[in-house]
Write a protein that holds these residues in place. Structure first.
Motif, mmCIF file in Angstrom:
data_model
loop_
_atom_site.group_PDB
_atom_site.id
_atom_site.type_symbol
_atom_site.label_atom_id
_atom_site.label_comp_id
_atom_site.label_asym_id
_atom_site.label_seq_id
_atom_site.Cartn_x
_atom_site.Cartn_y
_atom_site.Cartn_z
ATOM 1 N N CYS A 1 108.679 -113.450 15.145
ATOM 2 C CA CYS A 1 108.835 -112.628 16.347
ATOM 3 C C CYS A 1 109.049 -111.156 16.000
ATOM 4 C CB CYS A 1 109.992 -113.152 17.191
ATOM 5 S SG CYS A 1 109.680 -114.784 17.918
ATOM 6 N N GLU B 1 102.670 -109.986 24.556
ATOM 7 C CA GLU B 1 103.131 -108.602 24.667
ATOM 8 C C GLU B 1 103.911 -108.334 25.947
ATOM 9 O OE1 GLU B 1 99.955 -105.877 23.986
ATOM 10 O OE2 GLU B 1 99.623 -106.567 21.917
ATOM 11 N N THR C 1 103.713 -118.929 17.370
ATOM 12 C CA THR C 1 102.927 -117.701 17.212
ATOM 13 C C THR C 1 102.444 -117.185 18.549
ATOM 14 O OG1 THR C 1 102.205 -118.382 15.005
ATOM 15 C CG2 THR C 1 100.891 -116.699 16.113
ATOM 16 N N ALA D 1 105.297 -115.422 20.210
ATOM 17 C CA ALA D 1 105.587 -114.155 19.537
ATOM 18 C C ALA D 1 104.553 -113.092 19.861
ATOM 19 C CB ALA D 1 105.658 -114.374 18.028
ATOM 20 N N ASP D 2 103.311 -113.501 20.083
ATOM 21 C CA ASP D 2 102.222 -112.549 20.336
ATOM 22 C C ASP D 2 102.109 -112.134 21.802
ATOM 23 O OD1 ASP D 2 101.502 -112.471 17.685
ATOM 24 O OD2 ASP D 2 99.913 -113.983 17.870
ATOM 25 N N ARG E 1 107.965 -109.549 13.337
ATOM 26 C CA ARG E 1 106.687 -108.998 12.861
ATOM 27 C C ARG E 1 105.730 -108.734 14.017
ATOM 28 N NH1 ARG E 1 107.714 -112.999 8.902
ATOM 29 N NH2 ARG E 1 108.199 -112.079 6.853
ATOM 30 N N ALA E 2 105.860 -109.530 15.079
ATOM 31 C CA ALA E 2 104.975 -109.370 16.239
ATOM 32 C C ALA E 2 105.467 -108.277 17.187
ATOM 33 C CB ALA E 2 104.857 -110.693 16.989
ATOM 34 N N ARG F 1 108.639 -108.164 18.677
ATOM 35 C CA ARG F 1 109.629 -108.571 19.670
ATOM 36 C C ARG F 1 111.050 -108.289 19.173
ATOM 37 N NH1 ARG F 1 106.055 -107.666 21.751
ATOM 38 N NH2 ARG F 1 104.183 -108.841 21.237
#
Length: 333
Positions: free
Chosen positions: A83, A62, A56, A59-60, A85-86, A88
């Motif tokens: 990934c 930025e 997570t 994935a978060d 959903r975040a 990417r």
């Protein structure tokens, strides 16, 4: 283009090594693992600025443009979904997921979020394979009538190994069979009929499978994969006016030979290949990275070389093969 790598195993290391070949275009900025120690060790090895002890957290991040998913395929849906959903872009190792239902879920998720998704079928991005498809499209061997390909490893693998673990979607078909099946799909498309025979381990996964894909055109593909025997790993594409033969390692070829009646055999290799070199890279994974970055810079959400619908079609064929040989994984209907 700023890359992250999710997982730290052998394929992740190979990808990180090849990404160095693209230092003017790509930068590996983060790695994520379920273990902080594993992420830190990987980061130290490849000079990665940020190491995360959770998927997570990666994935978060930025500052990451695209994540390469290098987990076993049993975790692809969860890792890639996290990934996407975040926000990417995702390059996900093959096979895209465990089955076609999961693959369709990922495809719909990517499209719903407007995010790039590509299966890491590096074979499709190889300059030599692209030369093959160009020759075939130009009619160099006429109409394709047969494709033969195999991929086998000698083993033996212990019962505890992931390749024999149903919980990790083990077996020859998903780990190795995806290569000959994808090769056949590249040349002939999705088959109209699938037949298969497999030998199962005591754990209930296949350690050897033979497949015949049939097409209404009259073409066929005869394919095999094994975890119990070191096969030739070759491929032959036969057409009405000639054939193309690949030596060992057809999925990562240095060259192929074109045979036509009345003409001396012609050897084709990669454009501008260095003497004694293998596609100008350590493993050949840089070509799929190059394709991802080209797509992202062009604003494309999928690759024409490795289209999502093509990956879904391959998953449907693999599902049918597993159905024919009786391999089911925990949680599948």
């Amino acid at each position: 283009m700023r890359w992250g790598i999710l997982a730290t195993g052998g394929i992740a290391s190979a990808f990180a090594s090849d990404l160095r070949e693209l230092k003017d275009d790509a930068e590996l900025v983060a790695v994520g693992s379920r273990s902080t120690a594993a992420a830190r060790a990987f980061a130290d090895r490849f000079d990665v600025p940020r190491a995360y002890g959770s998927w997570t957290a990666l994935a978060d991040d930025e500052d990451v443009d695209v994540v390469y998913i290098a987990t076993p395929h049993s975790a692809h849906r969860v890792a890639a979904g996290l990934c996407l959903r975040a926000g990417r872009a995702v390059l996900c190792e093959k096979p895209l997921t465990v089955n076609a239902v999961e693959a369709r879920e990922l495809a719909e998720l990517a499209r719903g979020h407007g995010r790039f998704l590509m299966e890491a079928m590096w074979m499709y991005c190889s300059p030599v394979i692209r030369r093959l498809t160009s020759l075939v499209a130009d009619g160099a061997i006429g109409e394709i009538r047969a494709v033969h390909a195999d991929f086998g490893l000698a083993g033996p693998f212990e019962p505890s190994h992931r390749l024999r673990d149903p919980a990790q979607a083990g077996g020859a078909v998903l780990d190795l069979g995806v290569y000959p099946v994808s090769f056949a799909h590249l040349l002939l498309g999705e088959p109209d009929e699938v037949q298969a025979w497999g030998h199962l381990t005591p754990e209930g996964v296949d350690d050897a499978t033979g497949m015949v894909l049939g097409y209404d055109s009259g073409a066929m593909a005869v394919l095999s994969c094994s975890l119990a025997a070191d096969t030739a790993r070759t491929a032959v594409v036969t057409g009405t006016t000639g054939r193309i033969e690949f030596p060992r390692g057809f999925f990562y070829p240095e060259q192929f030979v074109l045979h036509r009646e009345g003409v001396d055999p012609e050897v084709f290799g990669p454009p501008a290949a260095p003497a004694g070199g293998r596609l100008q890279g350590l493993h050949g994974l840089q070509y799929e990275a190059m394709e991802v970055m080209r797509c992202l810079r062009a604003g494309e959400t999928e690759s024409p070389l490795v289209p999502v619908e093509g990956s879904l079609a391959v998953m449907r064929t693999l599902d049918t093969v597993r159905d024919r040989i009786g391999v089911r994984y925990p949680g599948e209907a």
